[in-house]
Write a protein that holds these residues in place. Sequence first.
Motif, PDB file in Angstrom:
ATOM      1  N   SER A  54       0.821  -1.193   0.000  1.00 41.07           N
ATOM      2  CA  SER A  54       0.000   0.000   0.000  1.00 41.07           C
ATOM      3  C   SER A  54       0.861   1.251   0.000  1.00 41.07           C
ATOM      4  O   SER A  54       1.701   1.430   0.877  1.00 41.07           O
ATOM      5  CB  SER A  54      -0.920   0.025   1.217  1.00 41.07           C
ATOM      6  N   GLY A  55       0.651   2.083  -0.993  1.00 40.88           N
ATOM      7  CA  GLY A  55       1.295   3.378  -1.041  1.00 40.88           C
ATOM      8  C   GLY A  55       2.675   3.414  -1.658  1.00 40.88           C
ATOM      9  O   GLY A  55       3.159   4.493  -2.009  1.00 40.88           O
ATOM     10  N   GLY A  56       3.301   2.264  -1.787  1.00 43.89           N
ATOM     11  CA  GLY A  56       4.615   2.216  -2.397  1.00 43.89           C
ATOM     12  C   GLY A  56       5.732   2.779  -1.547  1.00 43.89           C
ATOM     13  O   GLY A  56       6.808   3.103  -2.073  1.00 43.89           O
ATOM     14  N   SER A  57       5.500   2.908  -0.261  1.00 46.69           N
ATOM     15  CA  SER A  57       6.548   3.407   0.620  1.00 46.69           C
ATOM     16  C   SER A  57       7.719   2.438   0.639  1.00 46.69           C
ATOM     17  O   SER A  57       7.543   1.221   0.484  1.00 46.69           O
ATOM     18  CB  SER A  57       6.013   3.634   2.026  1.00 46.69           C
ATOM     19  N   THR A  58       8.899   2.964   0.820  1.00 49.72           N
ATOM     20  CA  THR A  58      10.107   2.156   0.747  1.00 49.72           C
ATOM     21  C   THR A  58      10.853   2.163   2.067  1.00 49.72           C
ATOM     22  O   THR A  58      10.802   3.127   2.836  1.00 49.72           O
ATOM     23  CB  THR A  58      11.035   2.650  -0.367  1.00 49.72           C
ATOM     24  N   TYR A  59      11.580   1.076   2.304  1.00 55.63           N
ATOM     25  CA  TYR A  59      12.314   0.897   3.545  1.00 55.63           C
ATOM     26  C   TYR A  59      13.630   0.220   3.237  1.00 55.63           C
ATOM     27  O   TYR A  59      13.729  -0.586   2.314  1.00 55.63           O
ATOM     28  CB  TYR A  59      11.486   0.067   4.536  1.00 55.63           C
ATOM     29  N   TYR A  60      14.642   0.534   4.043  1.00 56.79           N
ATOM     30  CA  TYR A  60      15.984   0.063   3.773  1.00 56.79           C
ATOM     31  C   TYR A  60      16.679  -0.414   5.032  1.00 56.79           C
ATOM     32  O   TYR A  60      16.465   0.124   6.123  1.00 56.79           O
ATOM     33  CB  TYR A  60      16.827   1.184   3.155  1.00 56.79           C
ATOM     34  N   ALA A  61      17.514  -1.414   4.843  1.00 61.00           N
ATOM     35  CA  ALA A  61      18.412  -1.796   5.913  1.00 61.00           C
ATOM     36  C   ALA A  61      19.419  -0.672   6.128  1.00 61.00           C
ATOM     37  O   ALA A  61      19.795   0.033   5.189  1.00 61.00           O
ATOM     38  CB  ALA A  61      19.139  -3.089   5.569  1.00 61.00           C
ATOM     39  N   SER A  62      19.842  -0.505   7.359  1.00 60.46           N
ATOM     40  CA  SER A  62      20.759   0.583   7.665  1.00 60.46           C
ATOM     41  C   SER A  62      22.064   0.473   6.887  1.00 60.46           C
ATOM     42  O   SER A  62      22.696   1.494   6.569  1.00 60.46           O
ATOM     43  CB  SER A  62      21.039   0.619   9.172  1.00 60.46           C
ATOM     44  N   SER A  63      22.464  -0.732   6.555  1.00 63.53           N
ATOM     45  CA  SER A  63      23.719  -0.939   5.858  1.00 63.53           C
ATOM     46  C   SER A  63      23.716  -0.421   4.420  1.00 63.53           C
ATOM     47  O   SER A  63      24.784  -0.210   3.839  1.00 63.53           O
ATOM     48  CB  SER A  63      24.084  -2.429   5.861  1.00 63.53           C
TER      49      SER A  63
END
Length: 127
Positions: A54-63
């Motif tokens: 939903s919404g296409g929000s993105t998330y990333y590993a800190s590395s």
Amino acid sequence: QVQLEESGGGLVQAGDSLRLSCAASERLVGVYTMSWFRQGPGKEREFVAGTRRSGGSTYYASSVKGRFTVSRDNAKNTVYLQMNSLKPEDTAVYFCAATKMNPALSALYSDSIYDFWGQGTQVTVSS
């Protein structure tokens, strides 16, 4: 069943860039949450980046935050992982994965929630 096909891996030098693609055989992108995982030598599979259903929000590993960008093209049913400023520690087999869930951030990192996986594409970064 659903098939995910990764492509774009290769052998590069530190500081180089690669763009990985994950093409889905069915309408998943924009419908399913899509993520990238990787498994380096002697390491367990770990979350890299994802885009929620939903919404296409993105998330990333800190590395990888600030170096990698995940994006999607719903029309092409494809998810991309743009990898810049690659480091030797980025060397791994990269997998794309999909789930019908729209998970909380904490759950997004767990590979157990994903229903479909690609075969992986090798990324090797030399120093």
